[in-house]
Design an enzyme around this catalytic site. Structure first.
Site, mmCIF file in Angstrom:
data_model
loop_
_atom_site.group_PDB
_atom_site.id
_atom_site.type_symbol
_atom_site.label_atom_id
_atom_site.label_comp_id
_atom_site.label_asym_id
_atom_site.label_seq_id
_atom_site.Cartn_x
_atom_site.Cartn_y
_atom_site.Cartn_z
ATOM 1 N N TYR A 140 63.752 21.868 64.069
ATOM 2 C CA TYR A 140 64.732 22.830 65.145
ATOM 3 C C TYR A 140 64.824 24.286 64.121
ATOM 4 C CZ TYR A 140 69.687 24.164 67.134
ATOM 5 O OH TYR A 140 70.707 24.475 67.320
ATOM 6 N N LYS A 160 63.472 27.054 67.249
ATOM 7 C CA LYS A 160 64.010 28.023 67.551
ATOM 8 C C LYS A 160 63.688 29.043 67.019
ATOM 9 C CE LYS A 160 68.020 25.939 69.192
ATOM 10 N NZ LYS A 160 68.715 26.421 70.847
HETATM 11 P P1 NAP Z 1 75.387 20.728 73.492
HETATM 12 O O1 NAP Z 1 76.818 20.276 73.833
HETATM 13 O O2 NAP Z 1 75.272 18.918 73.260
HETATM 14 O O3 NAP Z 1 74.883 20.005 75.235
HETATM 15 C C1 NAP Z 1 73.277 20.486 75.409
HETATM 16 C C2 NAP Z 1 73.448 20.272 76.355
HETATM 17 O O4 NAP Z 1 72.178 20.339 76.858
HETATM 18 C C3 NAP Z 1 74.245 18.444 76.521
HETATM 19 O O5 NAP Z 1 74.298 18.775 77.971
HETATM 20 C C4 NAP Z 1 72.706 18.159 76.273
HETATM 21 O O6 NAP Z 1 71.972 17.336 77.317
HETATM 22 C C5 NAP Z 1 71.418 19.327 77.250
HETATM 23 N N1 NAP Z 1 70.363 18.649 77.179
HETATM 24 C C6 NAP Z 1 69.115 18.242 75.829
HETATM 25 N N2 NAP Z 1 68.173 18.040 76.426
HETATM 26 C C7 NAP Z 1 67.659 18.765 77.465
HETATM 27 C C8 NAP Z 1 66.965 18.585 78.726
HETATM 28 N N3 NAP Z 1 65.871 17.753 77.861
HETATM 29 N N4 NAP Z 1 66.752 19.584 78.916
HETATM 30 C C9 NAP Z 1 68.095 19.888 79.929
HETATM 31 N N5 NAP Z 1 69.606 19.546 79.578
HETATM 32 C C10 NAP Z 1 69.076 19.108 78.271
HETATM 33 O O7 NAP Z 1 75.096 21.395 72.374
HETATM 34 P P2 NAP Z 1 75.777 22.766 72.752
HETATM 35 O O8 NAP Z 1 75.730 22.728 71.168
HETATM 36 O O9 NAP Z 1 76.481 23.346 73.779
HETATM 37 O O10 NAP Z 1 74.212 23.892 72.279
HETATM 38 C C11 NAP Z 1 73.923 24.754 72.922
HETATM 39 C C12 NAP Z 1 72.442 25.277 72.290
HETATM 40 O O11 NAP Z 1 72.982 25.781 71.255
HETATM 41 C C13 NAP Z 1 71.452 24.669 72.569
HETATM 42 O O12 NAP Z 1 70.109 25.270 72.052
HETATM 43 C C14 NAP Z 1 71.423 24.538 70.829
HETATM 44 O O13 NAP Z 1 70.092 24.448 69.986
HETATM 45 C C15 NAP Z 1 72.168 25.995 70.390
HETATM 46 N N6 NAP Z 1 73.368 25.823 68.750
HETATM 47 C C16 NAP Z 1 74.094 24.982 68.861
HETATM 48 C C17 NAP Z 1 74.844 25.562 67.639
HETATM 49 C C18 NAP Z 1 76.192 24.732 67.561
HETATM 50 O O14 NAP Z 1 76.487 24.763 66.513
HETATM 51 N N7 NAP Z 1 76.548 23.909 67.999
HETATM 52 C C19 NAP Z 1 74.467 26.498 67.281
HETATM 53 C C20 NAP Z 1 73.587 27.705 66.771
HETATM 54 C C21 NAP Z 1 72.658 27.506 68.514
HETATM 55 P P3 NAP Z 1 72.134 15.747 76.644
HETATM 56 O O15 NAP Z 1 73.923 15.588 76.153
HETATM 57 O O16 NAP Z 1 72.241 14.160 77.554
HETATM 58 O O17 NAP Z 1 71.643 15.569 75.560
#
Ligand code: NAP
Length: 250
Positions: A154, A158
């Site tokens: 990860y 990133k």
């Molecule tokens: P999330 O709620 O899991 O949403 C991510 C979405 O991306 C889900 O709908 C997922 O589908 C979809 N996805 C996964 N693999 C994919 C693919 N190959 N092609 C298209 N869509 C795909 O996560 P989130 O927290 O909103 O994360 C959004 C972004 O923020 C990510 O890049 C994450 O790394 C970043 N981020 C998150 C956090 C945190 O604490 N949450 C912190 C820093 C950065 P599925 O559910 O079916 O897998």
């Protein structure tokens, strides 16, 4: 505010968490939203929520890690809604695992979605952005700016998004395309509950990567994305903007 009136906007990972919040925020500011997600039903839910709020959105199935999925999805968006002018790369995956136990398959999947997927989406949308100007906002993480235990894939992915963003920014800054990234800290989304700190890991390790003021809401990060993507962010190019509750400040 209606800063995105009639701007065709592609949001990946739009079926959940930050992607959904961003799609809804930009649609509320009158963007025409293409909601892309690997989970088509989830993308459709987001589009339905936007339509219920009197916005405009269409849902598309797209696996960002697969060019054979990305290229036709972006072509369909352009055909249905018009020239994409804004791309927000929210799709991402991750998990905590001891690095000596990480499998090659899991490593490749995390890097494939988070880093290669971000690039493939940029690759597919850039020709449209170059045809009249546009903006890309990538989603990095505090994990792209600091070492975080149990998350080598990860962090590497990133960190890659951070410098991919800078590379694209300098390549296209004189050609009407602005590229920036946000670097969120912990965010209250479904992803956070699936990371799963390894059994026996020290609580101090977890404390070091968690803000003392808790998690952000995805809507807060979506507001930052909206600012960067709007004309108010016109002079912002190649920046990695942290909103992480102070995790990376010292
Ligand atoms: P999330 O709620 O899991 O949403 C991510 C979405 O991306 C889900 O709908 C997922 O589908 C979809 N996805 C996964 N693999 C994919 C693919 N190959 N092609 C298209 N869509 C795909 O996560 P989130 O927290 O909103 O994360 C959004 C972004 O923020 C990510 O890049 C994450 O790394 C970043 N981020 C998150 C956090 C945190 O604490 N949450 C912190 C820093 C950065 P599925 O559910 O079916 O897998």
């Amino acid at each position: 505010m209606t800063r995105f009136t009639d701007r065709v906007t592609v949001v990946t990972g739009a079926g959940s968490g930050l992607g959904r919040a961003t799609a809804r925020r930009l649609a509320a500011e009158r963007a025409l939203v293409a909601a892309l997600d690997i989970d088509e039903a989830a993308a459709k839910d987001t589009a339905a929520q936007i339509e219920a709020d009197h916005g405009t959105a269409r849902a598309y199935a797209c696996d960002v890690s697969d060019w054979a999925s990305v290229e036709p999805a972006v072509a369909r968006v352009a055909n249905d809604l018009g020239r994409p002018q804004l791309l927000v790369n929210c799709a991402g995956i991750g998990k905590f695992v001891r690095s000596e136990e990480e499998t090659p398959e899991s490593w490749s999947r995390i890097v494939g979605v988070n880093l290669t997927g971000t690039f493939l989406m940029c690759r597919a949308v850039l020709p449209h952005l170059l045809g009249g100007g546009g903006v890309i906002v990538n989603v990095a993480s505090n994990a792209g700016l600091m070492g975080q235990p149990y998350s080598a894939a990860y962090c590497a992915s990133k960190g890659g998004v951070v410098n991919l963003t800078r590379a694209l920014a300098v390549e296209y800054r004189a050609r009407g395309v602005r590229v920036n990234a946000i670097a969120p800290g912990g965010m209250n989304t479904p992803m956070i509950s699936t990371f799963g700190f390894p059994e026996g890991a020290k609580t101090e390790d977890f404390a070091a990567i968690t803000s003392p003021i808790g998690y952000a809401e995805p809507e807060e990060q979506a507001g930052l994305i909206a600012f960067i993507a709007s004309d108010e962010g016109r002079y912002m190019i190649g920046q990695i903007v942290s909103m992480d509750g102070g995790i990376t400040c010292g």
